[in-house]
Every structure is written in C-alpha cells, then in structure tokens.
Design a protein around this motif. Structure first.
Motif, PDB file in Angstrom:
ATOM      1  N   PHE A 169      59.079 -61.684  63.145  1.00  0.00           N
ATOM      2  CA  PHE A 169      59.187 -60.094  63.147  1.00  0.00           C
ATOM      3  C   PHE A 169      58.610 -59.478  64.012  1.00  0.00           C
ATOM      4  O   PHE A 169      57.153 -59.736  63.770  1.00  0.00           O
ATOM      5  CB  PHE A 169      59.485 -59.685  61.826  1.00  0.00           C
ATOM      6  CG  PHE A 169      59.737 -58.188  61.345  1.00  0.00           C
ATOM      7  CD1 PHE A 169      61.146 -57.801  61.626  1.00  0.00           C
ATOM      8  CD2 PHE A 169      58.872 -57.171  60.903  1.00  0.00           C
ATOM      9  CE1 PHE A 169      61.508 -56.428  61.592  1.00  0.00           C
ATOM     10  CE2 PHE A 169      59.155 -56.005  60.828  1.00  0.00           C
ATOM     11  CZ  PHE A 169      60.659 -55.467  61.195  1.00  0.00           C
ATOM     12  N   PRO A 170      58.726 -58.290  64.672  1.00  0.00           N
ATOM     13  CA  PRO A 170      57.962 -57.605  65.492  1.00  0.00           C
ATOM     14  C   PRO A 170      57.259 -56.539  65.045  1.00  0.00           C
ATOM     15  O   PRO A 170      57.863 -55.315  64.918  1.00  0.00           O
ATOM     16  CB  PRO A 170      58.808 -57.309  66.715  1.00  0.00           C
ATOM     17  CG  PRO A 170      60.283 -57.070  66.170  1.00  0.00           C
ATOM     18  CD  PRO A 170      60.169 -57.958  64.965  1.00  0.00           C
ATOM     19  N   ALA A 171      56.109 -56.553  64.093  1.00  0.00           N
ATOM     20  CA  ALA A 171      55.431 -55.660  63.575  1.00  0.00           C
ATOM     21  C   ALA A 171      54.009 -55.599  63.853  1.00  0.00           C
ATOM     22  O   ALA A 171      53.759 -56.486  64.669  1.00  0.00           O
ATOM     23  CB  ALA A 171      55.887 -55.343  62.172  1.00  0.00           C
ATOM     24  N   GLY A 172      53.168 -54.989  62.981  1.00  0.00           N
ATOM     25  CA  GLY A 172      51.750 -54.982  63.083  1.00  0.00           C
ATOM     26  C   GLY A 172      50.839 -56.078  63.197  1.00  0.00           C
ATOM     27  O   GLY A 172      51.445 -57.274  62.877  1.00  0.00           O
ATOM     28  N   LEU A 173      49.858 -56.016  64.057  1.00  0.00           N
ATOM     29  CA  LEU A 173      48.884 -57.060  64.257  1.00  0.00           C
ATOM     30  C   LEU A 173      48.050 -57.215  63.278  1.00  0.00           C
ATOM     31  O   LEU A 173      47.422 -58.577  63.234  1.00  0.00           O
ATOM     32  CB  LEU A 173      48.106 -56.600  65.529  1.00  0.00           C
ATOM     33  CG  LEU A 173      48.811 -56.008  66.722  1.00  0.00           C
ATOM     34  CD1 LEU A 173      48.116 -54.830  67.438  1.00  0.00           C
ATOM     35  CD2 LEU A 173      49.274 -57.440  67.620  1.00  0.00           C
ATOM     36  N   CYS A 174      47.528 -56.439  62.308  1.00  0.00           N
ATOM     37  CA  CYS A 174      46.790 -56.823  61.286  1.00  0.00           C
ATOM     38  C   CYS A 174      47.484 -57.191  60.253  1.00  0.00           C
ATOM     39  O   CYS A 174      48.304 -56.478  59.685  1.00  0.00           O
ATOM     40  CB  CYS A 174      46.023 -55.388  61.025  1.00  0.00           C
ATOM     41  SG  CYS A 174      45.306 -55.352  59.524  1.00  0.00           S
ATOM     42  N   SER A 175      47.110 -58.370  59.646  1.00  0.00           N
ATOM     43  CA  SER A 175      47.932 -58.931  58.726  1.00  0.00           C
ATOM     44  C   SER A 175      48.056 -58.127  56.983  1.00  0.00           C
ATOM     45  O   SER A 175      48.770 -58.514  56.371  1.00  0.00           O
ATOM     46  CB  SER A 175      47.469 -60.330  58.438  1.00  0.00           C
ATOM     47  OG  SER A 175      46.335 -60.577  58.239  1.00  0.00           O
ATOM     48  N   SER A 176      47.091 -57.381  56.851  1.00  0.00           N
ATOM     49  CA  SER A 176      46.939 -56.756  55.614  1.00  0.00           C
ATOM     50  C   SER A 176      47.567 -55.474  55.445  1.00  0.00           C
ATOM     51  O   SER A 176      47.590 -54.656  54.523  1.00  0.00           O
ATOM     52  CB  SER A 176      45.485 -56.631  55.125  1.00  0.00           C
ATOM     53  OG  SER A 176      44.793 -55.892  56.267  1.00  0.00           O
ATOM     54  N   LEU A 177      48.530 -55.050  56.570  1.00  0.00           N
ATOM     55  CA  LEU A 177      49.175 -53.744  56.483  1.00  0.00           C
ATOM     56  C   LEU A 177      50.105 -54.088  55.362  1.00  0.00           C
ATOM     57  O   LEU A 177      50.943 -54.827  55.331  1.00  0.00           O
ATOM     58  CB  LEU A 177      49.767 -53.463  57.862  1.00  0.00           C
ATOM     59  CG  LEU A 177      48.784 -53.346  59.050  1.00  0.00           C
ATOM     60  CD1 LEU A 177      49.692 -53.376  60.313  1.00  0.00           C
ATOM     61  CD2 LEU A 177      47.961 -52.339  58.938  1.00  0.00           C
ATOM     62  N   MET A 191      54.978 -58.051  69.740  1.00  0.00           N
ATOM     63  CA  MET A 191      56.186 -58.634  70.131  1.00  0.00           C
ATOM     64  C   MET A 191      56.918 -57.161  70.688  1.00  0.00           C
ATOM     65  O   MET A 191      58.082 -57.114  70.885  1.00  0.00           O
ATOM     66  CB  MET A 191      56.964 -59.419  69.359  1.00  0.00           C
ATOM     67  CG  MET A 191      56.467 -60.805  69.285  1.00  0.00           C
ATOM     68  SD  MET A 191      57.581 -62.064  68.649  1.00  0.00           S
ATOM     69  CE  MET A 191      57.802 -61.564  66.920  1.00  0.00           C
ATOM     70  N   MET A 192      56.090 -56.134  70.564  1.00  0.00           N
ATOM     71  CA  MET A 192      56.977 -54.873  70.797  1.00  0.00           C
ATOM     72  C   MET A 192      57.387 -54.848  72.425  1.00  0.00           C
ATOM     73  O   MET A 192      58.371 -54.105  72.409  1.00  0.00           O
ATOM     74  CB  MET A 192      56.093 -53.449  70.590  1.00  0.00           C
ATOM     75  CG  MET A 192      54.674 -53.541  71.608  1.00  0.00           C
ATOM     76  SD  MET A 192      53.424 -52.414  71.411  1.00  0.00           S
ATOM     77  CE  MET A 192      54.555 -51.016  72.256  1.00  0.00           C
ATOM     78  N   ARG A 193      56.988 -55.510  73.191  1.00  0.00           N
ATOM     79  CA  ARG A 193      57.579 -55.381  74.439  1.00  0.00           C
ATOM     80  C   ARG A 193      58.884 -55.952  74.817  1.00  0.00           C
ATOM     81  O   ARG A 193      59.571 -55.900  75.512  1.00  0.00           O
ATOM     82  CB  ARG A 193      56.578 -55.742  75.521  1.00  0.00           C
ATOM     83  CG  ARG A 193      55.319 -54.895  75.763  1.00  0.00           C
ATOM     84  CD  ARG A 193      54.309 -55.088  76.712  1.00  0.00           C
ATOM     85  NE  ARG A 193      55.048 -54.453  77.918  1.00  0.00           N
ATOM     86  CZ  ARG A 193      55.647 -55.274  79.164  1.00  0.00           C
ATOM     87  NH1 ARG A 193      55.547 -56.681  78.950  1.00  0.00           N
ATOM     88  NH2 ARG A 193      56.085 -54.647  80.033  1.00  0.00           N
ATOM     89  N   LYS A 194      59.017 -57.123  73.776  1.00  0.00           N
ATOM     90  CA  LYS A 194      59.976 -58.089  73.768  1.00  0.00           C
ATOM     91  C   LYS A 194      61.271 -57.558  73.077  1.00  0.00           C
ATOM     92  O   LYS A 194      62.458 -57.558  73.383  1.00  0.00           O
ATOM     93  CB  LYS A 194      59.705 -59.505  73.261  1.00  0.00           C
ATOM     94  CG  LYS A 194      61.038 -60.471  73.320  1.00  0.00           C
ATOM     95  CD  LYS A 194      61.494 -61.007  74.608  1.00  0.00           C
ATOM     96  CE  LYS A 194      62.323 -62.202  74.468  1.00  0.00           C
ATOM     97  NZ  LYS A 194      62.794 -62.781  75.897  1.00  0.00           N
ATOM     98  N   TYR A 195      60.979 -56.819  71.715  1.00  0.00           N
ATOM     99  CA  TYR A 195      61.756 -56.628  70.746  1.00  0.00           C
ATOM    100  C   TYR A 195      61.780 -55.116  70.196  1.00  0.00           C
ATOM    101  O   TYR A 195      62.199 -54.904  69.166  1.00  0.00           O
ATOM    102  CB  TYR A 195      61.710 -57.470  69.702  1.00  0.00           C
ATOM    103  CG  TYR A 195      62.086 -59.126  69.853  1.00  0.00           C
ATOM    104  CD1 TYR A 195      63.604 -59.352  70.137  1.00  0.00           C
ATOM    105  CD2 TYR A 195      61.106 -60.234  69.631  1.00  0.00           C
ATOM    106  CE1 TYR A 195      63.813 -60.503  70.777  1.00  0.00           C
ATOM    107  CE2 TYR A 195      61.677 -61.230  70.016  1.00  0.00           C
ATOM    108  CZ  TYR A 195      62.817 -61.663  70.608  1.00  0.00           C
ATOM    109  OH  TYR A 195      62.976 -62.974  70.832  1.00  0.00           O
TER     110      TYR A 195
END
Ligand SMILES: Cc1cc2nc3c(=O)[nH]c(=O)nc-3n(C[C@H](O)[C@H](O)[C@H](O)COP(=O)(O)OP(=O)(O)OC[C@H]3O[C@@H](n4cnc5c(N)ncnc54)[C@H](O)[C@@H]3O)c2cc1C
Ligand SMILES: *[C@@H]1O[C@H](CO)[C@@H](O)[C@H](O)[C@H]1NC(C)=O
Ligand SMILES: *[C@@H]1O[C@H](CO)[C@@H](O)[C@H](O)[C@H]1NC(C)=O
Ligand SMILES: *[C@@H]1O[C@H](CO)[C@@H](O)[C@H](O)[C@H]1NC(C)=O
Length: 536
Positions: A169-177, A191-195
């Motif tokens: 799933f293309p969302a945030g880099l910091c896993s505790s969000l 993955m924002m540039r892909k999806y």
C-alpha cells in the motif's frame, strides 16, 4: 440511523441530561451519557482518564510524537476517553455536543502541532483516543483492506505482507503514523511515484458525522467523500475505517542510501538530482536527507540519498548509470529485499530488526521539534543552495528532507482530491529543527526555522506558497490562534489546498454548519447568514 430517529434520540438525551444532578462532574455526566447511548453495563469509568487518574500522564503521552506539546505550559484535557467500539465513538460525539465539551480526536498522535491532544482555542476539552480501535482486515482476492483508524500504517503494512509478498500500500514512510489522521491529509511515501498517495488509493470509508451518524461512501455522498481524502484531519467527522485498494509490488525490491558531503561534491550532485528525481522511472523513489555533519571546527553538510526501487539491483544500476551517474551508485550500495523489509529500511530500522516491530503500535523515537514545508517547482540555483547550507550549519540539530514528486502523484489532477500539490511540483522540502528535553533555547530554534523559511521564499512555490497539511504549521496564515473565521483561514487554507479550499468550505458548511469538528486549523463553515447566497 436516519435523521428522524436521530432527532427522537437527541430529545430523549436532552430530557435525560436535564435530570442529571447539576453538581455531577463533567466526566461523570459524560459516562452517564455514554451508558445511555450504548451499553449500560459497560465499565466506562475504566476507559476514562481524568487529570487525577494515576495513568493520566502516561495515556496522554502514549502516542504524542512532538514532545513540545506535552510541556507543562501546554493546555491539558479534562479527560481522555479510549472507546472500545465504533458505537462508543458515536456516543462520544453525541455526548460531547450535549455536554458542551470540546472534542479532540487522536489516532496515531503524530500531528506536528499536537492538535489531536492540545487545544489552545477552547477549554474544557476532551481527547477521544482511538488507541483500542486498530482492526485490519485484508482481502487479497479482492485487492482491498478495511483498516480501523487507530491502527498504525506499519500494522497495515505488516498485515498485508502476512497474506501476500506481492501486495502493498502506498502511504507513509514512518511506520507509527496513525491511519486515522495520516490518510486524511494525503499520505505520501516511497511508492508515491508509482502509485500516487494514500488518498489516491482509498475506495470507501466509515465515518461519524457532526450529527453522530455512521456514514459510508454511499451514505455520505461524493462531495463529503472527496473532502475527507486530503482535506485534513478532524474537520468533517471522525473516520472509523478506511477501505483501501492494495497495489502490486515485486517479490524483490532494492534499497540504498548513499551519502555525499560538500567535499565530495554534494552541491553539484543535488543540482542534478533536482532535474532527475522527479522525471526518472516511476519505479524509483529517491529522497535526500540533508543535515550538518562533522565537528565544530570543520562542519560540513551531508546529503543522504535514500531510495526504494521497485525492481532488482541490476535494473536499478542500469537506470542510474544512464540518468544519474554523478551519484556513483555501485552494486555494493544496493540491498535486495522483500517489500515489507524495505518498509523497515526506509523507516530507519537496522536490517536485522524483526518485522514484528511494526506491530508495536507506537513510535519508538520522539523529540521536541518545529517543522515547515515547501513545494519546489523550479530547480534551486547554486547560490540558493549555498545560503541554505550556511544556515543549516548555524543551527544545533536541523534536518531537511527533499521528497521527489512526479510520476503517478503528478498525473492526478489538482481537483481530484483536496491535495493539490500535483503536476509541476518537482519536490517537497520538509525543514525541521530538533532539540532535547531541558534545552532552554526553544524560542531560538523556532526563530531559526522561521528565518530559514523567509530565506527560501524566492526559491519555492508562489501565489500561493504551498504547504503540506499533514505537516501542520500554526505559523501559516494571518492569525495563529483563531482560524474559525473564514477570511483568516483562507491564509493557510490556500497554502494547503489551493483552489480546493473554497470547495472544502462549501462542503463543511453543508455537512457541519455548526462547526462541531473544529481546531486551530479546521476548515471553517461560512457564517449562517452568508450560506444562502454562496451554496448553490
Ligand atoms: C515522525 C513523523 C513522520 C511522518 N512521516 C510522514 C510520511 O512519510 N508521509 C506523510 O504523508 N506524512 C508523514 N507525517 C505526517 C503525518 O501524516 C501527519 O502528522 C498525520 O496527521 C498523522 O496522523 P496521526 O493519526 O498519527 O496523528 P494525530 O495526531 O492522531 O492526528 C492528526 C490530525 O488528524 C485528526 N485525526 C486523528 N484521527 C482522526 C480520525 N480518526 N478521523 C478524523 N480526524 C482524525 C487529529 O485530530 C489531528 O487533527 C509524519 C509525521 C511524523 C511526526
Ligand atoms: C574535525 O574533523 C576533521 C575532518 O574529519 C578532522 O581532521 C579534525 O581533526 C577534527 N577536529 C576535531 C577537534 O576533532
Ligand atoms: C503537466 O504539465 C505539463 C507542463 O505544464 C504539461 O505539458 C503536461 O501535459 C501536464 N501533465 C499532466 C498529466 O497533466
Ligand atoms: C475566534 O473567532 C470567532 C469568530 O470570529 C469568535 O467568535 C471567537 O470568540 C474567537 N475566539 C478566540 C479565542 O479569540
């Protein structure tokens, strides 16, 4: 629940609350009200923490990411309620309205200005902390998942990877969000540039509206469903669940981090990066983390290129050789891993960290910080970079992260979601200054970052100068303390949302005219008197 049963319900509640002893405390009245609305036998007193509860501080602090907002001078809630079911959340909205206590909702607690747990505009206030609501239901056949607001994005990634090694799933880099707050503002990641962004991959939601109704996409309608996918947290309702679309990822992906100091040609390399990173193959996300390095006598700037490539290292090396030989990437720099391992890598965990760290449900590092954001539409020239480096060298613990745009994120139109920073954006800058407990120079650090932001004016987006709503910044706009006024709010509103701000205001006016969901930077409704002329 439809509107007419709702009205009967409210009337009953009104009658019952009139009969409550006037002397009972607010939290006791709140508990009675919850019992009335949901389950009489539920022990609500053990899910409510008042300022005198032994665990009040630990619950308040639990997920708060920016320690600046936990300082003694920060306003504290009357009480914190940790609902155990969706129905409890619904009852909490009705009861806070009825008892006139201002409500703040918290999912992952990462708000940069702590708006999920601190109110400077209103007292008394309570926190509705969704920490117990963290279900994740992944359906691989369907390519979707339902995820509850209190889950972290890391838990979601883990649960997807548990079922499939070729979905993500293309969302945030910091896993505790927290999924609840994070996705409301856009949600960008590796993955924002892909999806595209998280919001570009949301297909449904369950939300409590200002009248306490639970609405899904069909029941809320397309306007409200548009607004909650990028219009920022806590303006339109309380998200209970998001339904997301999974995306395909390869069995093997490649990650790397390559650092160049000024002595190693960092300035020239980053000039090339500005041209390359937003335009290269969508499979490559290559951000730059920039901070001072070295010692007091010989201070330099270190630029770390931190990347995910959705493919193997051979293909990546070819791509880099053709497009960005200046970085000098070698096979030795590359690590081939599964997608879920890349999540840990990009989040900064050492390579042997067990995947289960993603299930810990909260952040493992916290600090005191002030941050700001900019979007860059034309490469920053060398003289701009030189001034930037010297300013960074002046500050104790500054950090910048440059995130490349382009690709799928830029192929979505500016008005498809409230998140407007699309085509033409080369990259986003995040500026941070971080300090430790006991540092008496807080005001100096904040002053430093404000000056840096002024310095950057000629080099970044203009009319409006854009900013990322998920990097909440109460400096923006005309009035820091009170943006319930439409004119004042349009200052930050246009920066976060560009032309979408006006549509957000119209939707707010229609679905929450009494401004039940409000905070220092919530979308304001138009005053009742002007509604008739502007909604049509
Ligand atoms: C260390 C760190 C790393 C980050 N990395 C990224 C990143 O990679 N990509 C990115 O896009 N952003 C990133 N962010 C920003 C992040 O997306 C926002 O801070 C986001 O708002 C956090 O959501 P939360 O649920 O954790 O925060 P919270 O503080 O709980 O909530 C944030 C806001 O949303 C509201 N809210 C919370 N829950 C709900 C709900 N259920 N329904 C409606 N409103 C709600 C809150 O009241 C508050 O206004 C990062 C932030 C930090 C601190
Ligand atoms: C500072 O760093 C430089 C370069 O690495 C080194 O040559 C020098 O000895 C260091 N000075 C001190 C005081 O540590
Ligand atoms: C993005 O903008 C450029 C230049 O303004 C234009 O040529 C291109 O067609 C746009 N792309 C999309 C997807 O809108
Ligand atoms: C904020 O502005 C509104 C509308 O202009 C006003 O009613 C309210 O009293 C203000 N609140 C504060 C704390 O200034």
């Amino acid at each position: 629940m439809n509107l007419s049963t709702m009205n009967n319900f409210s009337l009953l509640l009104l009658l019952s609350s009139i009969s409550l002893a006037a002397s009972a405390s607010l939290h006791q009245n709140f508990i009675q009200c919850l019992s009335f609305h949901t389950d009489k036998s539920f022990p609500f007193d053990s899910s409510i923490y008042t300022q005198t509860s032994a665990s009040f501080s630990s619950v308040l602090e639990s997920s708060a990411q920016n320690l600046r907002l936990l300082e003694p001078s920060a306003p504290k809630p009357e009480f914190i309620f940790t609902p155990a079911t969706d129905a409890h959340v619904q009852a909490a909205v009705l009861c806070s309205k009825k008892l006139g206590i201002h409500l703040r909702v918290r999912s992952g607690g990462h708000d940069y200005e702590g708006l999920s747990f601190v109110s400077v505009i209103e007292t008394p206030f309570m926190i509705l902390d969704l920490v117990k609501l963290r279900g994740v239901d992944v359906n691989i056949q369907d390519n979707t998942a339902w995820v509850q607001a209190g889950a972290t994005i890391g838990e979601l990634y883990y649960r997807i990877a548990e079922k499939s090694s070729v979905h993500g799933f293309p969302a945030g880099l910091c896993s505790s969000l927290g999924v609840g707050g994070h996705i409301t503002g856009g949600a960008y990641g590796s993955m924002m540039r892909k999806y595209g962004l998280g919001v570009d991959n949301v297909v449904n939601a369950q939300m409590i509206d200002a009248y306490g109704r639970i609405l899904d996409r069909e029941a809320m309608g397309e306007d409200l469903f548009w607004a909650i996918r990028g219009g920022g947290g806590a303006s339109f309702g309380i998200i209970l669940w998001w339904k997301i679309k999974l995306v395909p990822v390869p069995q093997t992906v490649t990650v790397f981090t390559v650092t160049k100091t000024l002595e190693q040609g960092a300035t020239n390399i980053i000039q090339k990066w500005q041209q390359v990173a937003p335009n290269i193959d969508d499979n490559l996300f290559m951000r730059v983390i920039i901070q001072p390095a070295g010692n007091k006598t010989q201070r330099t700037i270190a630029t770390s290129y931190n990347a995910l490539y959705l493919g193997n290292s051979r293909m990546l090396l070819d791509l880099m050789k053709q497009n960005f030989p200046e970085l000098g990437l070698t096979r030795k720099d590359c690590l081939e891993v599964s997608w879920i391992r890349s999540v840990l890598y990009i989040a900064g965990y050492p390579n042997d960290t067990p995947l289960e760290v993603l299930l810990q449900g909260k952040s493992s590092f916290k600090n005191f910080f002030k941050a700001k954001s900019d979007f860059v539409r034309e490469p920053i020239p060398e003289e701009g970079l030189e001034g930037l480096w010297s300013r960074l060298k002046d500050e104790d613990s500054p950090l910048m992260i440059w995130t490349p745009y382009g690709g799928a994120t830029s192929r979505v139109s500016e008005s498809d979601t409230p998140f407007p920073h699309r085509n033409g954006t080369l990259f986003k800058i995040q500026y941070l200054t971080i300090w430790d407990n006991g540092d008496k120079n807080e005001a100096k650090h904040v002053q430093w970052i404000r000056k840096l932001y002024n310095y950057m004016t000629p080099y970044v987006s203009k009319f409006p100068r854009e900013a990322y709503v998920n990097y909440r910044d109460l400096d923006l706009g005309m009035n820091k303390k009170n943006s319930t006024n439409y004119i004042e709010a349009s200052g930050w509103g246009n920066m976060y949302f560009k032309d979408n701000f006006n549509r957000l205001v119209k939707i707010k006016t229609k679905f929450d005219p009494e401004n039940v969901f409000r905070h220092e930077q919530s979308i304001p409704p138009l005053p009742i008197s002007s509604v008739a002329s502007s909604i049509g």
